[in-house]
Design a protein around this motif. Structure first.
Motif, short mmCIF file in Angstrom:
data_model
loop_
_atom_site.label_atom_id
_atom_site.label_comp_id
_atom_site.label_asym_id
_atom_site.label_seq_id
_atom_site.Cartn_x
_atom_site.Cartn_y
_atom_site.Cartn_z
N ASP A 68 -21.26 -24.16 15.26
CA ASP A 68 -21.88 -24.50 13.99
C ASP A 68 -23.32 -24.95 14.15
O ASP A 68 -24.01 -25.22 13.16
N ARG A 69 -23.81 -25.07 15.41
CA ARG A 69 -25.21 -25.42 15.65
C ARG A 69 -26.06 -24.23 16.08
O ARG A 69 -27.24 -24.38 16.34
N ALA B 152 -29.72 -23.03 19.79
CA ALA B 152 -28.86 -23.95 19.06
C ALA B 152 -29.59 -25.26 18.84
O ALA B 152 -30.52 -25.61 19.57
N ALA B 153 -29.12 -26.01 17.85
CA ALA B 153 -29.75 -27.30 17.53
C ALA B 153 -29.32 -28.39 18.48
O ALA B 153 -29.99 -29.40 18.61
N ALA B 154 -28.20 -28.24 19.15
CA ALA B 154 -27.72 -29.28 20.06
C ALA B 154 -26.77 -28.66 21.05
O ALA B 154 -26.08 -27.71 20.79
N GLY B 155 -26.73 -29.23 22.24
CA GLY B 155 -25.82 -28.81 23.27
C GLY B 155 -25.66 -29.91 24.27
O GLY B 155 -26.24 -30.98 24.16
N THR C 257 -34.25 -23.86 10.09
CA THR C 257 -33.95 -25.20 10.58
C THR C 257 -33.44 -25.13 12.01
O THR C 257 -32.54 -24.37 12.35
N GLY C 258 -34.05 -25.94 12.87
CA GLY C 258 -33.58 -26.08 14.24
C GLY C 258 -33.93 -24.94 15.17
O GLY C 258 -33.50 -24.94 16.32
N LEU C 259 -34.70 -23.96 14.73
CA LEU C 259 -35.00 -22.81 15.57
C LEU C 259 -36.21 -23.09 16.44
O LEU C 259 -37.26 -23.52 15.95
#
Length: 512
Positions: A96-97, A121-124, A324-326
């Protein structure tokens, strides 16, 4: 249910063999030691060749071990990547990120029918927010991209698609790269590169930089290059050359640079296609290295229409999505690398959103500020140079000041803002003019700023804080009344508390 761990495609070992990828890493440390030994006369050419062969064989063995110890899998919620020879590491990227998926294939990769898949991804769990699968087959890359970006809309939320729900009480299984893809979603093409658009490439700095960098390197070593005498006489300007010969050489250099920029644009963008497939925007391009970038439509929050001075003169533009977040928005978010302005506007309206509200011009005080900034410094320098009895330099500075009048007026004409029921538009810039259209749902706060000079002129600068693109976009030098109207139109709940504070203090926030 979790998919079984999979390794990279074995053909990557052939690619590493041909490109000496691992050998370069080993020779970077062994090479200097071998050179020292060779200079001391202890190692002949046969010994050096032996070292290269041993290093290559060792690097291939190391590459094989790395391939054997690398695996990836997709479970119900994450992409898991495990790697490492001695120290094992595991990176988890929540599905989902995932913001975008890039598929890249160099000519050698395309020959071997494998690709490099990059997940943004926005987070990992790792230090970077990107997982890289260095070699997957072309078929697996397409399936993995669909799996990683697959979502099912539920209200305003997007959830992973369940490809196989058990009817007997069993668990839901997430598809992996071994599954057969579902029926292909309908594809809608928004833009295809017209080869004639490549004529705009010499007007774009990033493409001009390629031939300029190559030319600078060649000129530095031109004396040692094996250039035929006739060509060398044509390139070099002899002492005492006339104006005609100098002009001819300058024209030839400009032509070479323009052709080089055109070739750089063709290599980067040949075959560009922008299309929507299901819930994603997919951009494909590249002559030698083919690159496919997939962006989730649900995370696109607007676009940027940018025009350098050269592109403005020919009414051309470039189009970039705000996601967003790219990471690396300018490269990965490109929706049109170059093209006519009307085409860029049509693609923005069709692929992102339509915005037809006219921009509001800014007050004359903003013009005076830009004229003062453009004319004042060079005019002051001209006065100082005159006092120092340097008339030629003073005349040059005065010419810059006069040219600053046109620059200030152009910068003022670029200013503008507008808002409709769902989006905000901001425009500014002269040498690089940008029109940003931003969805109001992307806003996370506002910042209101006034310098001492702005307060005296009745101007203010608003910064729309967002979680996409550059993190914020400025409405430069609008009047206080215009700023208040914009805040009431876009964020009525924030206008009163923001503007009730001292105007020079920053204020941000969103309730709830």
């Amino acid at each position: 249910m979790t998919s079984a761990p999979r390794r990279l495609d074995w053909r990557v070992l052939i690619v590493h063999t041909i490109t000496f990828r691992q050998a370069r890493a080993i020779l970077s440390s062994v090479g200097p030691l071998a050179a020292i030994v060779a200079l001391q006369g202890r190692l002949g050419s046969v010994g050096l060749i032996g070292i290269v062969v041993v290093a290559t064989v060792a690097s291939l063995a190391f590459a094989a071990l790395r391939w054997w110890r690398f695996s990836y899998e997709i479970d119900d919620e994450r992409l898991l990547v495990r790697q490492g020879l001695v120290s094992r590491s595991e990176r988890a990227v929540p599905l989902d990120r995932v913001r975008g998926v890039d598929v890249e294939a160099s000519p050698l990769h395309r020959l071997m029918r494998i690709t490099v898949l990059r997940v943004d991804a926005a987070a990992g769990t790792g230090g970077d927010d990107e997982a890289v699968l260095d070699a997957v087959s072309v078929a697996d890359a397409g399936r993995l991209r669909e799996v990683l970006l697959a979502r099912r809309r539920v209200g305003e939320q997007w959830a992973p698609v369940n490809e196989g729900t058990a009817t007997d009480g069993g668990s839901t299984r997430v598809p992996d790269a071994t599954d057969q893809p579902a029926a292909a979603p309908a594809e809608r093409v928004f833009a295809r590169l017209d080869p004639r658009w490549l004529l705009y490439a010499p007007l774009i700095g990033s493409y001009l930089a390629v031939p300029l960098a190559i030319g600078g390197t060649l000129l530095r070593d031109v004396g040692s290059l094996p250039i035929p005498t006739g060509l060398r006489d044509l390139v070099e300007v002899p002492d005492g050359a006339g104006v005609g010969r100098i002009a001819l050489n300058v024209l030839g250099a400009l032509t070479v640079v323009a052709v080089g920029a055109l070739l750089a644009g063709a290599v980067a963008n040949w075959g560009f296609v922008l299309a929507s497939r299901g819930g994603t925007l997919v951009a494909e391009r590249g002559l030698l290295t083919r690159r496919t970038v997939s962006l989730e439509i649900a995370r696109i929050r607007g676009y940027v229409l940018s025009q350098g001075l050269g592109l403005r003169l020919v009414r051309a533009a470039r189009l970039t999505a705000l996601v967003t977040g790219l990471g690396d928005q300018n490269r990965r978010g490109q929706l049109l690398p170059l093209g006519p302005l009307r085409v860029a506007e049509a693609v923005a309206a069709a692929a992102v959103r339509r915005f037809n509200t006219p921009l509001v011009p800014h007050p004359p005080a903003a013009l005076r500020r830009r004229l003062f900034r453009a004319v004042g410094p060079p005019a002051l320098v001209a006065v100082v140079l005159m006092l120092l009895d340097l008339p030629v330099a003073a005349a040059a500075a005065a010419a810059v000041a006069i040219a600053g009048i046109a620059l200030g007026i152009d910068r003022y004409r670029a200013l503008g803002h507008a808002a409709d029921a769902a989006a905000l538009a901001v425009r500014s810039g002269s040498l690089l003019r940008r029109r940003v259209v931003l969805e109001q749902r992307a806003l996370v706060g506002w910042r209101v700023q006034q310098s001492w000079f702005q307060r005296r002129a009745g101007l203010t600068t608003l910064l729309a804080c967002v979680g996409a693109g550059e993190g914020g976009y400025e409405v430069l030098d609008c009047s206080t009344a215009q700023g208040l109207d914009l805040l009431h139109a876009v964020s009525p709940g924030w206008a009163a508390p923001l503007l009730s504070q001292a105007p020079h203090r920053a204020a941000t926030g969103r309730s709830g």
